[in-house]
Design an enzyme around this catalytic site. Structure first.
Site, PDB file in Angstrom:
ATOM      1  N   GLY A 594      53.262  -8.219  18.016  1.00 24.20           N
ATOM      2  CA  GLY A 594      54.608  -8.777  18.052  1.00 24.20           C
ATOM      3  C   GLY A 594      55.314  -8.385  19.322  1.00 24.20           C
ATOM      4  O   GLY A 594      54.847  -7.534  20.071  1.00 24.20           O
ATOM      5  N   ARG A 595      56.425  -9.033  19.515  1.00 22.05           N
ATOM      6  CA  ARG A 595      57.242  -8.719  20.672  1.00 22.05           C
ATOM      7  C   ARG A 595      58.623  -8.318  20.189  1.00 22.05           C
ATOM      8  O   ARG A 595      59.237  -9.038  19.392  1.00 22.05           O
ATOM      9  CB  ARG A 595      57.380  -9.936  21.588  1.00 22.05           C
ATOM     10  N   GLY A 597      62.514  -6.252  21.050  1.00 18.48           N
ATOM     11  CA  GLY A 597      63.609  -6.260  22.007  1.00 18.48           C
ATOM     12  C   GLY A 597      63.259  -5.508  23.273  1.00 18.48           C
ATOM     13  O   GLY A 597      63.691  -5.862  24.348  1.00 18.48           O
ATOM     14  N   ASP A 715      69.625  -1.547  14.266  1.00 19.35           N
ATOM     15  CA  ASP A 715      68.977  -2.859  14.364  1.00 19.35           C
ATOM     16  C   ASP A 715      68.064  -3.090  13.168  1.00 19.35           C
ATOM     17  O   ASP A 715      66.900  -3.442  13.304  1.00 19.35           O
ATOM     18  CB  ASP A 715      68.200  -2.974  15.678  1.00 19.35           C
TER      19      ASP A 715
END
Ligand SMILES: *[C@@H]1O[C@H](CO)[C@@H](O)[C@H](O)[C@H]1NC(C)=O
Ligand SMILES: *[C@@H]1O[C@H](CO)[C@@H](O)[C@H](O)[C@H]1NC(C)=O
Length: 917
Positions: A594-595, A597, A715
């Site tokens: 995944g990518r 922030g 977050d």
């Protein structure tokens, strides 16, 4: 004395008696005495007088069995025990003023007991087992020589022990069991200093054991068992330990409370029966050690602590107590500590529920909250507690919250409480505490002390806490102290860091052949800061003065300042770049998980173990000082919890910053909720969702309540919630702890996070508290209920924001039913549980931060709900414990009562704000 008064009379009569030794005229003379007349009257009033009672020669010795006279023709004894006599006693019997012994027991005499007040010589009075119904109004008056009073098993009209008994100063034996005695045990019994036996069982006594009885130094037998009144006898039994001659104590079947007192080493107790009361506390070693004990009965009380081991012949202790273990042996240290705390309050009945050996286990003790096996909160407000605040509180080293307000506590606040490093809330308001308030150095501790009697010299008697020690919102003092100390610590740390930097820099030069790393000022550029977690003070608020800010930056370092060197070495967590290149196949695109922030996450293999490698975005990370990164690593290493994704290692190489985490094979919550088509996962059941929600809540609760600091995730969102193969959740990306110059200003201006999950006050003012995470958590709950994303561009604008339309739909249950995730198959039970979670989500997303609950409330509430589902397939965290069936109801009830009002109004519930957890 009285006897002396009769002496002249006796001498006067003597010649008369001597004059007539035989029958005949002398006998007639005897018959003429008043006493003789009384006995003859007695003979008449008995329906079946003894057969020998013929003629009139009462004192002659040959006929009137049971009558004793003295030489003066005075009747001194009437002994008619067990003669099956019936009838009544004539009132003239009161004229037998020389009577010393009146024994009528074991007959069927009825009616009134005549006055005995003139019988100044009476030594023994036995009335037991008759059918008398009334006692004379002057009963026990004028009997100074009475030694033995026995009047058991009488169907008397209720009577109470008259104060006149105090005049029976010679009384040794007072036995009146089953004799309709009502009222209290009078304190005047203390005057009976010769009393050896007090047997008043099976009456209607109420009230307590008067403390005055401690003067009864001769008392060997005290039997007060089985009072038949509704209230029974009650109160503490402390006085029994003061009775030095006591051998038999029967208090069973009453309502006595409090602990068994400490006995002296010379106690002669043989028979100790306190069965069936409401006694509490730990059985004292001083009782167990009494060698004379032969019979001990303790069953059916609320005894706590270690099960005692008695060597007595008869021991009855097993049933109905709350001993920590089924066998003798020491309790868990936590139990020992908590019972010591309860001991300070005199082991109140309310805390008798503190039974068993696992305060934080599946049936968690009431009034506590735990984090794993540590007690973090104790709430004992308004429990009518008296006694003192035990210094043993200091042994609960993880205690954060202590509420003892609105009780009747006396004594001082023990100094030892100042050693509780995590204590951030102490409420002792409205008690009777005296002395001075110790200086609490815990930063930002909330101290509420109003309404006590502190500092008598200040002349402020429990008013509003005007004197400086009882400053209700506590305490400029401790704050400024904290600031001073923090300042000193800071200076030391800065020095150490500089030295460390210098050494490290030198070492790097030797070791690192690769491109040099930026060694810019470590606390320089914060504007490009991408880190998401920050360290703030324990209270979770960030609005503090600028001068205090550096303290929080370093608080985690200072907590462990001997390990400054480790900060650069990190205990072998550092991995060579080559290893990570190999693990990820040179950061193969195909390995990307995944990518995020601030980086890309790769799947990797280290020593055959799957890991997740986060390669931080070099564009932003590169400008960050190595020291900051290392400091963050140091903090991350401390953040360990089963519901937080663990950091396994890291790597720095040039501008590269790599973090190695445990690998979570179940993907992200987001993939399981709203990206099903892409991910191919089957929809989560309600039970699975609840379990995940609870896992997440526990992870965040831990972050918020960490030892020295409060970590705020900032977050929280479904893509940061990772699942393992059993669909148990861990929170990830609680990321990197910012060590840059994090003054209030920068905190207020930079907002990290994801739209939709941002709490309103955070989005608008940048103000960060733990409630920011609670808000995001509420949004996640909503997503789990509805299967919708928080922001859905595909929907019309007024339906795009989940929080808004969720709350709108909650107003109508029917509408709401259609609104929930259609893939959920809901039984009536699960529908109810869903409504509860919806309610929770609603409150978590309150506009204002204050009304939002704390994370531990979410944990409490969810754990009770998850528990209902446990039988299906949930394996509960053993060490954190769920709640048992009983615990659940209790807990829900408590929740509702204390903190929360659930009404059946249209919107399911109303919520009253809770300031704390
Ligand atoms: C109490 O006394 C009554 C007579 O007054 C008797 O009938 C009854 O059996 C006694 N009860 C007990 C428990 O001894
Ligand atoms: C409390 O801690 C002290 C010091 O560690 C220890 O000596 C004492 O036994 C502890 N008390 C309890 C009740 O655990």
């Amino acid at each position: 004395m009285e006897r002396e008064r009769f002496l002249p009379l006796l001498l006067l009569l003597l010649p008369l008696a001597v004059a007539g030794p035989g029958p005949g005229p002398a006998a007639a003379a005897t018959a003429m005495t008043a006493d003789v007349a009384v006995i003859l009257e007695l003979a008449k009033s008995l329906t079946n007088p003894p057969p020998s009672w013929t003629g009139k020669d009462v004192c002659g010795g040959a006929y009137f069995n049971g009558i004793t006279c003295n030489g003066a023709g005075r009747v001194t004894g009437i002994n008619l025990a067990n003669k099956q006599l019936s009838g009544t006693l004539p009132s003239s019997i009161s004229n037998l003023t020389a009577l010393q012994s009146l024994q009528l027991q074991g007959n069927a005499l009825k009616g009134d007991v005549p006055s005995l007040a003139q019988m100044a010589s009476l030594d023994t009075l036995a009335l037991d087992g008759n059918a008398f119904t009334t006692l004379p109004p002057d009963f026990l008056e004028g009997l100074p020589l009475l030694r033995k009073l026995s009047m058991a098993d009488l169907p008397l009209k209720p009577w109470s022990i008259p104060d006149a008994i105090a005049g029976c100063a010679a009384l040794q034996d007072f036995s009146a069991f089953n004799a309709s005695i009502s009222g209290h045990l009078p304190a005047v019994l203390a005057n009976l200093t010769s009393l050896q036996m007090l047997r008043l069982s099976y009456n209607y006594l109420t009230g307590g054991l008067p403390m005055e009885l401690e003067g009864l130094a001769e008392l060997q037998t005290l039997e007060l068992n089985n009072q038949k009144s509704d209230a029974k006898m009650s109160g503490p039994i402390d006085v029994v330990a003061k009775l030095q001659s006591l051998q038999t104590l029967w208090l069973q079947s009453n309502s006595f409370t409090g602990p068994i007192p400490e006995f002296g080493s010379n106690s002669q107790l043989v028979d100790f029966n306190v069965r069936d009361n409401q006694l509490t506390g730990v059985v004292p070693a001083s009782l167990i050690g009494i060698t004379s004990l032969q019979d001990v009965k303790l069953s059916n009380n609320y005894f706590q602590g270690p099960k005692p081991s008695f060597t007595a012949k008869t021991v009855d202790i097993d049933s109905g107590n709350g001993f920590c273990l089924n066998d003798p042996g020491p309790c868990d240290p936590l139990v020992t500590t908590l019972l010591e705390v309860a001991s300070g309050f005199g082991y109140p009945l309310d805390l008798a529920k503190w039974a068993g050996n696992n305060p934080c286990g599946s049936t968690r003790w009431p009034d506590l909250l735990c984090n794993k096996m540590d007690v973090t909160q104790i709430r004992l407000s308004g429990k009518n507690l008296s006694g003192m605040i035990s210094p043993a509180f200091a042994n609960l080293t993880r205690l954060q919250y202590l509420d003892l307000s609105n009780n009747q506590l006396t004594g001082v606040i023990p100094d030892s409480l100042t050693t509780l490093a995590n204590l951030n809330h102490l409420d002792v308001s409205n008690n009777h505490l005296t002395g001075r308030v110790p200086e609490f150095k815990q930063p930002d501790i909330k101290l509420i002390t109003a309404g006590n009697w502190f500092g008598e010299s200040g002349g402020d008697n429990g008013g509003g806490g005007g004197s400086s020690p009882s400053n209700p919102t506590g305490s400029r003092n401790s704050k400024s102290n904290a600031v001073t100390i923090v300042g000193i610590v800071l200076a030391v740390i800065l020095l150490v860091v500089c030295v460390g930097l210098f050494l490290h820099h030198r070492r790097r030069k030797n070791v690192d052949k690769f491109s040099p790393v930026s060694t810019k000022s470590p606390f320089g550029e914060s504007e490009t800061e991408m880190m998401k977690i920050q360290v703030v003070g324990t209270n979770g608020h960030s609005n503090r003065s600028g001068s205090a800010a550096p303290a929080e930056l370093f608080s985690h370092v200072s907590a462990d300042s001997t390990n400054i060197a480790d900060l650069f070495d990190s205990h072998g967590m550092q991995l060579p770049m080559s290893v990570l290149l190999k693990a990820t196949n040179n950061f193969d695109e195909g390995y990307i998980l995944g990518r995020g922030g601030f980086g890309v996450v790769f799947k990797g293999t280290l020593n055959g173990k799957l890991v997740a490698v986060k390669r931080c975005d070099s564009g932003t990370m590169g400008t960050k000082g190595l020291q900051e990164f290392m400091a963050e690593i140091d903090v991350l290493r401390k953040v360990r919890h089963r519901h937080l994704v663990a950091l396994l290692g890291y790597c720095t190489h040039g501008n590269e910053r790599l973090l190695v985490y445990e690998y979570m094979s179940g993907g992200t919550l987001r993939e399981h909720l709203c990206d099903l088509q892409q991910s191919g996962y089957t929809p989560l059941t309600w039970t699975q969702r609840m379990t995940i929600a609870l896992d997440v809540a526990r992870g965040i609760e831990y972050l918020h309540g960490l030892a020295q600091e409060t970590f705020i995730h900032r977050d929280l969102k479904p893509s940061n919630i990772l699942l393992d193969q059993d669909l148990r959740a861990k929170v990830s990306d609680f990321g990197l702890v910012k060590l840059a110059k994090d003054t209030d200003k920068s905190m207020m201006t930079r907002v990290a996070g994801t739209f939709g999950y941002l709490a309103p006050e955070y989005a608008t003012t940048g103000k960060v508290t733990t409630k920011v995470d609670v808000y995001a958590y509420g949004v996640i709950l909503m997503e789990m209920i509805t299967g919708r994303k928080v922001l859905d561009d595909s929907l019309p604008e007024d339906e795009a924001h989940l929080v808004t339309i969720f709350k709108r739909n909650m107003i109508d249950k029917q509408k709401f039913r259609k609104f929930v995730d259609p893939t959920l198959e809901l039984s009536a039970e699960s529908w109810n549980s869903l409504l509860e979670v919806a309610d929770l989500a609603h409150h978590c997303t309150a506009r204002e931060p204050n009304p939002r609950p704390d994370m531990c409330h979410c944990v409490n509430r969810l754990s009770s709900l998850v528990d209902q589902w446990k039988p299906t397939n949930i394996v509960e965290d053993d060490e954190e414990g769920g709640t048992s069936e009983m615990g659940l109801h209790e807990q829900l009830a408590r929740w509702r009562r204390n903190d929360f009002t659930i009404s059946d109004s249209d919107s399911f519930s109303t919520y009253t704000s809770r300031k704390y957890c």
